[in-house]
Design a protein around this motif. Structure first.
Motif, PDB file in Angstrom:
ATOM      1  N   ILE A   1       0.820  -1.214   0.000  1.00 28.07           N
ATOM      2  CA  ILE A   1       0.000   0.000   0.000  1.00 28.07           C
ATOM      3  C   ILE A   1       0.849   1.257   0.000  1.00 28.07           C
ATOM      4  CG2 ILE A   1      -1.910   1.208   1.136  1.00 28.07           C
ATOM      5  CD1 ILE A   1      -2.933  -1.489   0.858  1.00 28.07           C
ATOM      6  N   GLY A   2       0.543   2.162  -0.929  1.00 28.87           N
ATOM      7  CA  GLY A   2       1.189   3.476  -0.970  1.00 28.87           C
ATOM      8  C   GLY A   2       0.167   4.506  -1.386  1.00 28.87           C
TER       9      GLY A   2
ATOM     10  N   VAL B   1      -2.508   5.372   1.957  1.00 26.34           N
ATOM     11  CA  VAL B   1      -1.630   4.777   2.961  1.00 26.34           C
ATOM     12  C   VAL B   1      -1.751   5.494   4.302  1.00 26.34           C
ATOM     13  CG1 VAL B   1       0.547   6.066   2.688  1.00 26.34           C
ATOM     14  CG2 VAL B   1       0.589   3.617   3.129  1.00 26.34           C
TER      15      VAL B   1
ATOM     16  N   PHE C   1      -4.054   3.949   6.635  1.00 19.40           N
ATOM     17  CA  PHE C   1      -3.425   2.770   7.251  1.00 19.40           C
ATOM     18  C   PHE C   1      -2.475   3.186   8.371  1.00 19.40           C
ATOM     19  CE2 PHE C   1      -4.522  -1.132   5.047  1.00 19.40           C
ATOM     20  CZ  PHE C   1      -5.275  -0.633   3.992  1.00 19.40           C
ATOM     21  N   LEU C   2      -1.664   4.213   8.108  1.00 16.28           N
ATOM     22  CA  LEU C   2      -0.719   4.658   9.133  1.00 16.28           C
ATOM     23  C   LEU C   2      -1.481   5.188  10.344  1.00 16.28           C
ATOM     24  CD1 LEU C   2       2.013   6.363   6.883  1.00 16.28           C
ATOM     25  CD2 LEU C   2       2.080   4.077   7.921  1.00 16.28           C
TER      26      LEU C   2
ATOM     27  N   GLU D   1      -2.588   2.421  12.420  1.00 16.78           N
ATOM     28  CA  GLU D   1      -1.475   1.901  13.230  1.00 16.78           C
ATOM     29  C   GLU D   1      -1.194   2.815  14.428  1.00 16.78           C
ATOM     30  OE1 GLU D   1      -0.168  -0.976  12.764  1.00 16.78           O
ATOM     31  OE2 GLU D   1       0.520  -1.336  10.703  1.00 16.78           O
TER      32      GLU D   1
ATOM     33  N   LEU E   1       3.379  -1.861   4.383  1.00 19.41           N
ATOM     34  CA  LEU E   1       3.214  -0.403   4.439  1.00 19.41           C
ATOM     35  C   LEU E   1       4.586   0.254   4.368  1.00 19.41           C
ATOM     36  CD1 LEU E   1       0.577  -0.155   7.346  1.00 19.41           C
ATOM     37  CD2 LEU E   1       0.154  -0.122   4.876  1.00 19.41           C
TER      38      LEU E   1
ATOM     39  N   SER F   1      11.305   2.555   1.622  1.00 14.54           N
ATOM     40  CA  SER F   1      10.059   1.861   1.274  1.00 14.54           C
ATOM     41  C   SER F   1      10.094   1.435  -0.188  1.00 14.54           C
ATOM     42  CB  SER F   1       8.858   2.781   1.485  1.00 14.54           C
ATOM     43  OG  SER F   1       8.932   3.400   2.738  1.00 14.54           O
TER      44      SER F   1
END
Ligand code: ADP
Ligand code: MG
Length: 398
Positions: free
Chosen positions: A220-221, A225, A228-229, A232, A265, A302
Motif C-alpha cells: 500500500i502506498g 496509505v 493505514f498509518l 497503526e 506499508l 520503502s
C-alpha cells in the motif's frame, strides 16, 4: 460474450460502439492518448467489415449539462489521426446534428456523438430516464458493440441500457481486458502481489477486504496509505486521511494478520509543507510525519522494499500511483514500483487511467508490462468478484 465476428455481415449496418476515450487533458491537449489508441483495433475491424461506425463516449464529469470544456473534439481529432480518416463529431448527443451525421455515413466511415454525459439520462439512477435516452441511441444504430472497458462497471445508458435494446457483442478491447483479469482471479501464479495507491481512497479501501482473500501480499502506498498509518496509531500531519475508514482499516490489518497475509506499508515517507509541485521535499520515518507537513510519496527505503516484494512475485496487479507522480519531486516511488513490475517473471498488470499515464510519463514502454488496463475502477470491481453491469448485460455466445 459474443465477438464482433459473431454479428454477421456488417456491411452498410449502423454500428453503435461504446468506447472509453476519457483521456487526461491539459486545456485541449491530450496528455496521454492510451485509451484512444486502445480503441483503434475494434474500430478498424468494423471499418474493414464495411460498417457505418458511430462512437459513443464520455469525457470527464459534465454532470448532465453541455459544457464545452468537456467536448470530445480533442478525442475526435486524435482518433482521426490514428484511423487516418476524418472522424466527424456531431455537435449534440442524440439531436438533429447526431441524426444528420449518422445519415451522412458511408460504409467504413466513422463518426462520433458528443459527450454522452451532456445528457442527464446517461448517468441517471432512474431506469426510465436512462431507458428513454437509450431508446434515442438505439434509433441511431442497428447493432451495438461494447468496447469501453473503463466504464463496464457503470450502469449507464450508453453502457447498459443500450445493450438491452440492440443485438450486441463485446469489442476486442473488452475481450482482451477480461481475459487478463480472468488470469488474475482464476488460479493466479503465486506469490500474487497487489499494489494499491492513488487518491480515490474510499473507493479503493472497499476492495481491500476481498483482495486480502485472493492475494498473498498487499502493498500500500499513495494517498490511501495515511489511513493505514493512522490505523497503526501514527500521526499523519496534513496528509490525505479518511477518518471514518480507520476502524475498517484496523479490521483489514487484523484480518490479514490472522489469515497469514502480508500487508506491506511504507517505513518512510516523502513529505512537504504544501500540496505543490515545488514544495520542498523531506524524507521522514512513517511514524514521524510532522504535524505541519503532508505525505506526497513513499520514501526511498520503502521504495526498495516494495520493489523487492514486487519483482519476486509471479503475478502482480498494480493500481494507483505511490505518490503525486505528476510532479517530479514526488514521482520516485511510483517509478521504482513501475521498474519492479517490468522485472516480474510472470504476469504484471497495470490498471487505472492515472497509473497508466504515470508509467508512460516516466518513460516506460507499454511492452515492458504484461498488460496495461484501460480501466482502474472496472478492473478493481472485477477483481473484487462483483458483477459488472456492462458485461453482464451482453448477449452470450451461441
Ligand atoms: P488511477 O487513475 O490509476 O486509478 P487514482 O485516480 O486513484 O489512480 O489516483 C491518482 C492520483 O492520486 C494522482 O493524481 C496522484 O497525484 C494522486 N496521489 C497519489 N498519492 C497521493 C498522495 N500521497 N496525496 C495526494 N494525492 C496523491
Ligand atoms: Mg484516476
Amino acid at each position: 460474450m459474443k465477438s464482433v465476428s459473431d454479428l454477421g455481415d456488417l456491411r452498410g449496418k449502423r454500428v453503435l460502439i461504446r468506447c472509453d476515450l476519457n483521456v487526461p487533458l491539459d486545456g485541449s491537449t491530450i496528455t496521454d492518448d492510451g485509451r484512444i489508441r486502445a480503441s483503434v483495433p475494434t474500430l478498424n475491424q468494423l471499418r474493414e467489415a464495411g460498417a457505418k461506425v458511430i462512437v459513443l463516449a464520455h469525457l470527464g464529469r459534465p454532470k448532465g449539462q453541455v459544457d464545452p470544456k468537456y467536448s470530445l473534439a480533442p478525442a475526435a481529432k486524435r482518433l482521426s489521426e490514428l484511423l487516418d480518416t476524418h472522424v466527424k463529431l456531431a455537435t449534440d448527443v442524440v439531436g438533429s446534428s447526431a441524426e444528420s451525421v449518422v445519415e451522412g455515413l458511408g460504409d467504413g466511415d466513422v463518426a462520433m456523438l458528443e459527450n454522452v454525459r451532456y445528457e442527464p439520462g446517461e448517468e441517471s439512477k432512474d431506469e426510465a430516464e436512462r431507458g428513454a435516452l437509450a431508446d434515442r441511441y438505439a434509433a441511431l444504430g442497428d447493432v451495438f458493440v461494447s468496447d469501453g472497458f473503463g466504464v463496464v462497471h457503470r450502469k449507464q445508458a450508453s453502457v447498459y441500457d443500450l445493450a438491452k435494446r440492440l443485438p450486441n457483442a463485446a469489442g476486442s478491447l473488452v475481450k482482451a481486458e477480461v481475459e487478463v483479469l480472468k488470469r488474475l482471479t482464476e488460479e493466479p501464479a503465486r506469490p500474487y502481489v497487489v499494489v494499491l495507491g492513488g487518491a480515490k481512497v474510499s473507493d479503493k479501501l472497499a476492495v481491500i477486504s476481498n483482495l486480502i482473500k485472493t492475494a498473498d501480499t498487499l502493498v500500500i502506498g499513495g494517498g490511501m496509505v495515511f489511513t493505514f498509518l493512522a490505523a497503526e496509531g501514527y500521526e499523519v500531519g496534513k496528509s490525505l486521511l479518511e477518518q471514518d475508514q480507520i476502524e475498517a482499516v484496523k479490521g483489514y490489518l487484523d484480518e490479514a494478520a490472522s489469515g497469514g497475509k502480508n500487508i506491506v506499508l511504507p517505513s518512510d515517507i516523502v513529505v512537504a509543507p504544501e500540496f505543490k509541485a515545488d514544495s520542498p521535499p523531506t524524507v521522514v520515518a512513517a511514524d514521524a510525519i510532522p504535524a505541519d507537513q503532508l505525505g506526497l510519496d513513499i520514501g526511498p527505503d520503502s521504495a526498495k522494499v516494495f520493489a523487492s516484494v514486487i519483482s519476486s512475485a509471479k503475478t502482480v496487479f498494480w493500481n494507483g500511483p505511490m505518490g503525486v507522480a505528476e510532479w517530479a519531486s514526488f514521482a520516485t516511488g511510483t517509478s521504482a514500483v513501475a521498474q519492479a513490475l517490468t522485472e516480474v517473471d510472470g504476469l504484471s498488470v497495470v490498471g487505472g487511467g492515472d497509473s497508466a499515464a504515470a508509467v508512460r510519463d516516466l518513460g516506460f514502454e507499454d511492452e515492458q508490462f504484461g498488460h496495461i488496463s484501460t480501466g482502474g475502477g472496472a478492473s478493481l470491481e472485477y477483481l473484487e468478484g462483483k458483477t459488472l453491469p456492462g458485461l453482464d448485460v451482453l448477449e452470450e455466445q451461441d
